[in-house]
Design a protein around this motif. Structure first.
Motif, PDB file in Angstrom:
ATOM      1  N   PRO A   1       0.835  -1.207   0.000  1.00 22.25           N
ATOM      2  CA  PRO A   1       0.000   0.000   0.000  1.00 22.25           C
ATOM      3  C   PRO A   1       0.868   1.255   0.000  1.00 22.25           C
ATOM      4  O   PRO A   1       1.923   1.293   0.640  1.00 22.25           O
ATOM      5  N   ILE A   2       0.427   2.269  -0.730  1.00 19.42           N
ATOM      6  CA  ILE A   2       1.143   3.537  -0.766  1.00 19.42           C
ATOM      7  C   ILE A   2       0.818   4.334   0.487  1.00 19.42           C
ATOM      8  O   ILE A   2      -0.345   4.537   0.835  1.00 19.42           O
ATOM      9  N   GLU A   3       1.870   4.754   1.186  1.00 23.05           N
ATOM     10  CA  GLU A   3       1.660   5.503   2.414  1.00 23.05           C
ATOM     11  C   GLU A   3       1.279   6.955   2.090  1.00 23.05           C
ATOM     12  O   GLU A   3       1.864   7.566   1.205  1.00 23.05           O
ATOM     13  N   THR A   4       0.288   7.444   2.769  1.00 19.11           N
ATOM     14  CA  THR A   4      -0.104   8.841   2.606  1.00 19.11           C
ATOM     15  C   THR A   4      -0.037   9.524   3.959  1.00 19.11           C
ATOM     16  O   THR A   4      -0.181   8.888   5.005  1.00 19.11           O
ATOM     17  N   LYS A   5       0.181  10.830   3.936  1.00 20.99           N
ATOM     18  CA  LYS A   5       0.247  11.600   5.171  1.00 20.99           C
ATOM     19  C   LYS A   5      -0.823  12.662   5.166  1.00 20.99           C
ATOM     20  O   LYS A   5      -1.168  13.210   4.126  1.00 20.99           O
ATOM     21  N   SER A   6      -1.323  12.948   6.350  1.00 21.49           N
ATOM     22  CA  SER A   6      -2.304  14.007   6.490  1.00 21.49           C
ATOM     23  C   SER A   6      -1.611  15.355   6.349  1.00 21.49           C
ATOM     24  O   SER A   6      -0.383  15.472   6.452  1.00 21.49           O
ATOM     25  N   MET A   7      -2.407  16.398   6.116  1.00 19.70           N
ATOM     26  CA  MET A   7      -1.850  17.739   6.043  1.00 19.70           C
ATOM     27  C   MET A   7      -1.169  18.110   7.357  1.00 19.70           C
ATOM     28  O   MET A   7      -0.115  18.760   7.371  1.00 19.70           O
ATOM     29  N   GLN A   8      -1.758  17.694   8.483  1.00 20.72           N
ATOM     30  CA  GLN A   8      -1.146  17.967   9.777  1.00 20.72           C
ATOM     31  C   GLN A   8       0.247  17.367   9.870  1.00 20.72           C
ATOM     32  O   GLN A   8       1.186  18.005  10.358  1.00 20.72           O
ATOM     33  N   ASP A   9       0.389  16.109   9.390  1.00 23.47           N
ATOM     34  CA  ASP A   9       1.693  15.454   9.451  1.00 23.47           C
ATOM     35  C   ASP A   9       2.700  16.118   8.517  1.00 23.47           C
ATOM     36  O   ASP A   9       3.885  16.254   8.858  1.00 23.47           O
ATOM     37  N   LEU A  10       2.248  16.535   7.344  1.00 25.17           N
ATOM     38  CA  LEU A  10       3.159  17.183   6.398  1.00 25.17           C
ATOM     39  C   LEU A  10       3.691  18.501   6.957  1.00 25.17           C
ATOM     40  O   LEU A  10       4.885  18.801   6.857  1.00 25.17           O
TER      41      LEU A  10
ATOM     42  N   VAL B   1      -1.284  23.964  11.150  1.00 29.58           N
ATOM     43  CA  VAL B   1      -0.146  24.669  11.750  1.00 29.58           C
ATOM     44  C   VAL B   1      -0.249  24.621  13.268  1.00 29.58           C
ATOM     45  O   VAL B   1       0.730  24.344  13.969  1.00 29.58           O
ATOM     46  N   ARG B   2      -1.440  24.887  13.777  1.00 31.45           N
ATOM     47  CA  ARG B   2      -1.629  24.825  15.228  1.00 31.45           C
ATOM     48  C   ARG B   2      -1.356  23.419  15.752  1.00 31.45           C
ATOM     49  O   ARG B   2      -0.778  23.246  16.830  1.00 31.45           O
ATOM     50  N   ASP B   3      -1.795  22.426  15.015  1.00 32.84           N
ATOM     51  CA  ASP B   3      -1.562  21.043  15.437  1.00 32.84           C
ATOM     52  C   ASP B   3      -0.067  20.738  15.469  1.00 32.84           C
ATOM     53  O   ASP B   3       0.429  20.122  16.427  1.00 32.84           O
ATOM     54  N   ALA B   4       0.658  21.171  14.438  1.00 32.79           N
ATOM     55  CA  ALA B   4       2.102  20.931  14.386  1.00 32.79           C
ATOM     56  C   ALA B   4       2.814  21.637  15.531  1.00 32.79           C
ATOM     57  O   ALA B   4       3.701  21.064  16.180  1.00 32.79           O
ATOM     58  N   VAL B   5       2.423  22.869  15.795  1.00 33.98           N
ATOM     59  CA  VAL B   5       3.036  23.640  16.882  1.00 33.98           C
ATOM     60  C   VAL B   5       2.758  22.970  18.226  1.00 33.98           C
ATOM     61  O   VAL B   5       3.645  22.884  19.090  1.00 33.98           O
ATOM     62  N   ARG B   6       1.528  22.491  18.405  1.00 36.79           N
ATOM     63  CA  ARG B   6       1.181  21.811  19.657  1.00 36.79           C
ATOM     64  C   ARG B   6       2.062  20.582  19.868  1.00 36.79           C
ATOM     65  O   ARG B   6       2.580  20.347  20.967  1.00 36.79           O
ATOM     66  N   ARG B   7       2.256  19.795  18.810  1.00 36.32           N
ATOM     67  CA  ARG B   7       3.079  18.586  18.916  1.00 36.32           C
ATOM     68  C   ARG B   7       4.537  18.920  19.183  1.00 36.32           C
ATOM     69  O   ARG B   7       5.212  18.256  19.988  1.00 36.32           O
ATOM     70  N   LEU B   8       5.046  19.962  18.547  1.00 32.67           N
ATOM     71  CA  LEU B   8       6.437  20.353  18.754  1.00 32.67           C
ATOM     72  C   LEU B   8       6.643  20.970  20.134  1.00 32.67           C
ATOM     73  O   LEU B   8       7.721  20.851  20.721  1.00 32.67           O
ATOM     74  N   ALA B   9       5.601  21.620  20.656  1.00 35.63           N
ATOM     75  CA  ALA B   9       5.672  22.129  22.025  1.00 35.63           C
ATOM     76  C   ALA B   9       5.716  20.971  23.021  1.00 35.63           C
ATOM     77  O   ALA B   9       6.421  21.026  24.032  1.00 35.63           O
ATOM     78  N   ALA B  10       4.975  19.907  22.732  1.00 31.40           N
ATOM     79  CA  ALA B  10       5.003  18.720  23.592  1.00 31.40           C
ATOM     80  C   ALA B  10       6.380  18.073  23.591  1.00 31.40           C
ATOM     81  O   ALA B  10       6.779  17.439  24.580  1.00 31.40           O
ATOM     82  N   ASP B  11       7.121  18.244  22.492  1.00 34.94           N
ATOM     83  CA  ASP B  11       8.488  17.727  22.388  1.00 34.94           C
ATOM     84  C   ASP B  11       9.528  18.694  22.943  1.00 34.94           C
ATOM     85  O   ASP B  11      10.730  18.474  22.790  1.00 34.94           O
TER      86      ASP B  11
END
Length: 248
Positions: A4-13, A49-59
């Protein structure tokens, strides 16, 4: 066999691009990130963008500031010293395991990458990108996904100051250690490769720590700007999303 071809969500990208930018040193410590400008750069809504920032803040890579956006976390000297020690321990272990397990084809491919890294001595943006790509490709051969996640988290946190390594020691010394590492890799000297990798991390870290307060204070911005003047993230290279390019 087809897979299967892996796809990523916009949040993940969006997360992956911001993560790569942090690891490549494309943002200054303490730099404010305008979420609207980032969304415009990515061509997305604010949500990913908010989702990415939230995840990076958790890191621990970013700090969310209500009504302002987010800023790149500024670590204390003690925190940076601890992260450097952790990197040396974890990356040293990954290096030794990888070098022991490499087949000849993978070893040759890594040595070819290393030659490109050595040729990038006078191009900071190329050097940073190739350095990360080389070591992450090497670590993948260790097949330690949990350790690799920890290493990526540490790189996200030290990335904004990692360009200052270039300010703390001569390029010739760094290149010599890199060449020595290549010899250890070529001859499958796993323990020697581990020791060299630890030295590559700890020696410039010690140089930076000796002037950490000065570099991270009034002298920080000018030093980083010199190194990051032409960095861009995209298609594997580093750019600074959310900031307008200066005319030169």
């Amino acid at each position: 066999m087809l897979r299967p071809i892996e796809t990523k969500s916009m949040q993940d990208l969006v997360h992956d691009q911001l993560s790569e930018a942090l690891m490549a040193g494309a943002f200054r410590p303490g730099e404010m990130l305008n979420l609207n400008a980032l969304a415009q750069s990515f061509g997305t809504s604010l949500m990913p963008v908010r989702d990415a920032v939230r995840r990076l803040a958790a890191d621990e890579a970013l700090v969310v500031e209500p009504q302002r956006g987010a800023r790149v976390r500024v670590h204390t000297a003690a925190e940076f010293a601890e992260m450097s020690e952790l990197r040396a321990e974890l990356e040293g272990d990954l290096t030794e395991r990888a070098v022991r397990s490499l087949d000849q084809a993978t070893r040759d491919a890594l040595l070819e990458r290393l030659e490109g890294l050595l040729r990038a001595e006078d191009a900071p943006s190329d050097f940073l990108r190739l350095n990360r790509d080389f070591y992450f490709a090497l670590y993948a051969a260790a097949d330690r996904p949990v350790t690799m996640r920890l290493v990526r988290s540490l790189w996200q946190q030290v990335g904004p100051v990692i360009t200052l390594y270039l300010q703390t020691e001569s390029g010739s010394d760094a290149m010599q250690r890199l060449a020595d590492f290549g010899q250890a890799l070529r001859s499958a000297q796993a323990k020697n490769a581990r020791d060299l990798r630890c030295e590559q991390i700890m020696r410039p870290s010690a140089g930076l720590l000796s002037q950490y307060d000065k570099v991270m204070g009034t002298g920080r911005q000018s030093a980083v700007d010199v190194v990051l003047k032409s960095i861009e993230v995209g298609s594997g290279s580093a750019r600074r999303p959310g900031r307008k390019r200066r005319n030169t």
